[in-house]
Scaffold this motif. Structure first.
Motif, mmCIF file in Angstrom:
data_model
loop_
_atom_site.group_PDB
_atom_site.id
_atom_site.type_symbol
_atom_site.label_atom_id
_atom_site.label_comp_id
_atom_site.label_asym_id
_atom_site.label_seq_id
_atom_site.Cartn_x
_atom_site.Cartn_y
_atom_site.Cartn_z
ATOM 1 N N ALA A 176 0.818 -1.206 0.000
ATOM 2 C CA ALA A 176 0.000 0.000 0.000
ATOM 3 C C ALA A 176 0.859 1.266 0.000
ATOM 4 C CB ALA A 176 -0.925 0.001 1.215
ATOM 5 N N ALA A 177 0.294 2.309 -0.569
ATOM 6 C CA ALA A 177 0.904 3.647 -0.526
ATOM 7 C C ALA A 177 -0.184 4.655 -0.866
ATOM 8 C CB ALA A 177 2.067 3.743 -1.516
ATOM 9 N N HIS A 178 0.055 5.920 -0.544
ATOM 10 C CA HIS A 178 -0.910 6.962 -0.873
ATOM 11 C C HIS A 178 -0.916 7.161 -2.388
ATOM 12 C CE1 HIS A 178 -3.051 10.737 -1.013
ATOM 13 N NE2 HIS A 178 -3.259 10.681 0.307
ATOM 14 N N LEU A 217 -13.731 -10.784 -8.964
ATOM 15 C CA LEU A 217 -12.464 -10.105 -8.713
ATOM 16 C C LEU A 217 -12.652 -9.021 -7.656
ATOM 17 C CD1 LEU A 217 -9.816 -8.929 -11.261
ATOM 18 C CD2 LEU A 217 -10.778 -7.262 -9.685
ATOM 19 N N SER A 218 -11.674 -8.887 -6.767
ATOM 20 C CA SER A 218 -11.689 -7.797 -5.786
ATOM 21 C C SER A 218 -10.261 -7.335 -5.549
ATOM 22 C CB SER A 218 -12.312 -8.255 -4.462
ATOM 23 O OG SER A 218 -11.529 -9.268 -3.866
ATOM 24 N N SER A 219 -10.121 -6.028 -5.231
ATOM 25 C CA SER A 219 -8.790 -5.491 -4.980
ATOM 26 C C SER A 219 -8.901 -4.160 -4.252
ATOM 27 C CB SER A 219 -8.029 -5.292 -6.292
ATOM 28 O OG SER A 219 -6.726 -4.787 -6.062
ATOM 29 N N GLY A 220 -7.947 -3.907 -3.362
ATOM 30 C CA GLY A 220 -7.837 -2.608 -2.737
ATOM 31 C C GLY A 220 -8.816 -2.362 -1.610
ATOM 32 N N THR A 221 -8.655 -1.186 -0.976
ATOM 33 C CA THR A 221 -9.476 -0.821 0.171
ATOM 34 C C THR A 221 -10.155 0.522 -0.002
ATOM 35 O OG1 THR A 221 -7.471 0.071 1.214
ATOM 36 C CG2 THR A 221 -8.129 -2.177 1.822
ATOM 37 N N THR A 222 -9.422 1.551 -0.464
ATOM 38 C CA THR A 222 -10.004 2.876 -0.665
ATOM 39 C C THR A 222 -9.564 3.432 -2.010
ATOM 40 O OG1 THR A 222 -8.177 4.114 0.331
ATOM 41 C CG2 THR A 222 -9.905 3.300 1.819
ATOM 42 N N ASN A 224 -8.140 6.143 -2.783
ATOM 43 C CA ASN A 224 -6.899 6.924 -2.860
ATOM 44 C C ASN A 224 -5.705 6.174 -2.273
ATOM 45 O OD1 ASN A 224 -7.668 6.985 -0.219
ATOM 46 N ND2 ASN A 224 -7.441 9.210 0.051
ATOM 47 N N THR A 225 -5.788 4.834 -2.302
ATOM 48 C CA THR A 225 -4.701 3.996 -1.788
ATOM 49 C C THR A 225 -4.260 3.001 -2.854
ATOM 50 O OG1 THR A 225 -5.618 4.139 0.450
ATOM 51 C CG2 THR A 225 -4.021 2.390 0.028
ATOM 52 N N VAL A 226 -2.952 2.913 -3.080
ATOM 53 C CA VAL A 226 -2.429 1.863 -3.951
ATOM 54 C C VAL A 226 -2.794 0.511 -3.331
ATOM 55 C CG1 VAL A 226 -0.353 0.784 -4.885
ATOM 56 C CG2 VAL A 226 -0.536 3.275 -4.794
ATOM 57 N N PRO A 227 -3.504 -0.350 -4.067
ATOM 58 C CA PRO A 227 -3.975 -1.611 -3.478
ATOM 59 C C PRO A 227 -2.826 -2.514 -3.041
ATOM 60 C CG PRO A 227 -5.143 -1.125 -5.505
ATOM 61 C CD PRO A 227 -3.996 -0.170 -5.436
ATOM 62 N N ALA A 228 -2.929 -3.000 -1.812
ATOM 63 C CA ALA A 228 -1.901 -3.894 -1.275
ATOM 64 C C ALA A 228 -2.206 -5.356 -1.528
ATOM 65 C CB ALA A 228 -1.739 -3.660 0.225
#
Length: 358
Positions: A176-178, A217-222, A224-228
């Motif tokens: 993750a990253a901003h 398929l699913s990915s990421g959380t928000t 504005n966040t690079v999906p981890a």
């Protein structure tokens, strides 16, 4: 006809979505009660949701295989109530496969000699038969035939070939990253998933009938966040074990494209193929029996969907599938059964079992 319809209504009006164990257990109670009424004996309870009627002291000669779980969630009955109108029966799970289960009960009830017959009714077929598979294979080994009461194909055709089924989850781990401040510090799981989806989608072989289909398929959380992390599911269908194993090896050999990403694959073949040679002799017998009863000629087709018949064929037992209700709309809103076909189809099964026992 009246008794057939009464029993189908009893089963359909007890909802039984596979993953709701309490609901499926309640459905097993209804199946046991209806079966005892028709067969005169209680079933053996195998766990909370599986039932077995075994007749005679010797080994199983003919296995009749059914399931009573459905894909429909609780509450479906309120908007899709059981009904019979203009010769069409409707209700959740009627076609797949509660009407077929009732047909199996009535066919066995009509036999003069039941010795050598086993009727097995399971409660987790729609989610892969993970708990009942060993029981199914145990009952099938050494039997002369396994007759599967899944719904018929179009026009009442029997199912003489089924593809094998394999199920997988492809998971990607990134970092993750901003997404606005420092996306370069992240490892984008969504981008890696995109690469992997395209690779997986190319593993099919249309010439051999092998399909490899990325699904959920699913990915990421928000936003504005690079999906981890992320994952997608894969549905594989193949006509041969060799093709199942080829795709299995390719999936487990997937490698990441995005630097620093990690790819994990979980899954394996779930059902072996029901190949045409496993059903050919039984289909010929069924055709002859239908002719002797004056019924319309039977057709046999190959289908992509799997059933517990894949397991019985996988242990070497001759298997004939699609002996259940005639109608359409399995897993769909327009699911229905053609009422007029129920008695003749049940008579066909009873005569086929008698012929096999003889």
């Amino acid at each position: 006809m009246a008794e057939l319809l009464d029993d189908v209504e009893a089963l359909v009006t007890c909802e039984s979505p596979s993953e709701d164990l309490e609901a499926v257990a309640a459905s097993a109670d209804v199946v046991a009660r209806v079966g005892e009424k028709r067969l005169g004996v209680e079933p053996e309870r195998v766990g909370a949701v599986d039932l077995r009627w075994k007749f005679g002291d010797g080994p199983t000669k003919v296995l009749l295989l059914c399931h009573h779980d459905t894909v429909w969630p609780l509450g479906t009955l309120a908007r899709k109530p059981f009904s019979v109108e203009d010769g069409v029966l409707r209700g959740p799970g009627c076609f797949d496969m509660k009407a077929g289960l009732v047909m199996a009960l009535h066919a066995v009830a009509g036999l003069e000699d039941r010795s050598g017959v086993t009727l097995l009714v399971t409660g987790d077929e729609e989610i892969g038969s993970l708990n009942s598979r060993a029981l199914i294979e145990e009952e099938a080994r050494g039997a002369l035939a396994a007759l599967v009461f899944e719904a018929s194909a179009d026009g009442g055709a029997l199912k003489v070939e089924r593809k094998g089924v394999s199920l997988y989850r492809v998971r990607v781990v990134g970092k993750a990253a901003h997404a606005g401040l420092e996306p370069e510090r992240g490892i984008n799981a969504t981008v890696e998933l995109a690469h992997q989806v395209l690779v997986v989608n190319g593993l099919g072989d249309p010439a051999l009938g092998t399909t490899v289909t990325p699904t959920v398929l699913s990915s990421g959380t928000t936003g504005n966040t690079v999906p981890a992390a992320g994952e997608f599911s894969v549905d594989v269908r193949a006509r041969t074990v060799a093709e199942q194993l080829r795709v299995d090896a390719a999936l487990h050999a997937l490698t990441p494209v995005v630097p620093g990403a990690r790819v994990e694959v979980v899954g394996q073949p779930n059902r072996p193929p029901l190949m045409a040679e496993a059903s050919a002799a039984l289909f010929e017998r069924a055709v002859a029996v239908a002719a002797s009863l004056g019924l319309p000629p039977l057709a046999g087709v190959a289908v992509g969907g799997g059933s517990d018949g894949n397991f019985t064929a996988g242990v070497g037992t001759p298997t004939l599938d699609g002996l259940g209700a005639v109608g359409g709309g399995a897993h769909a809103e327009h699911e229905h059964v053609l009422v007029d076909e129920l008695p003749s189809r049940t008579a066909l099964v009873a005569a086929l079992v008698s012929d096999l026992l003889a």
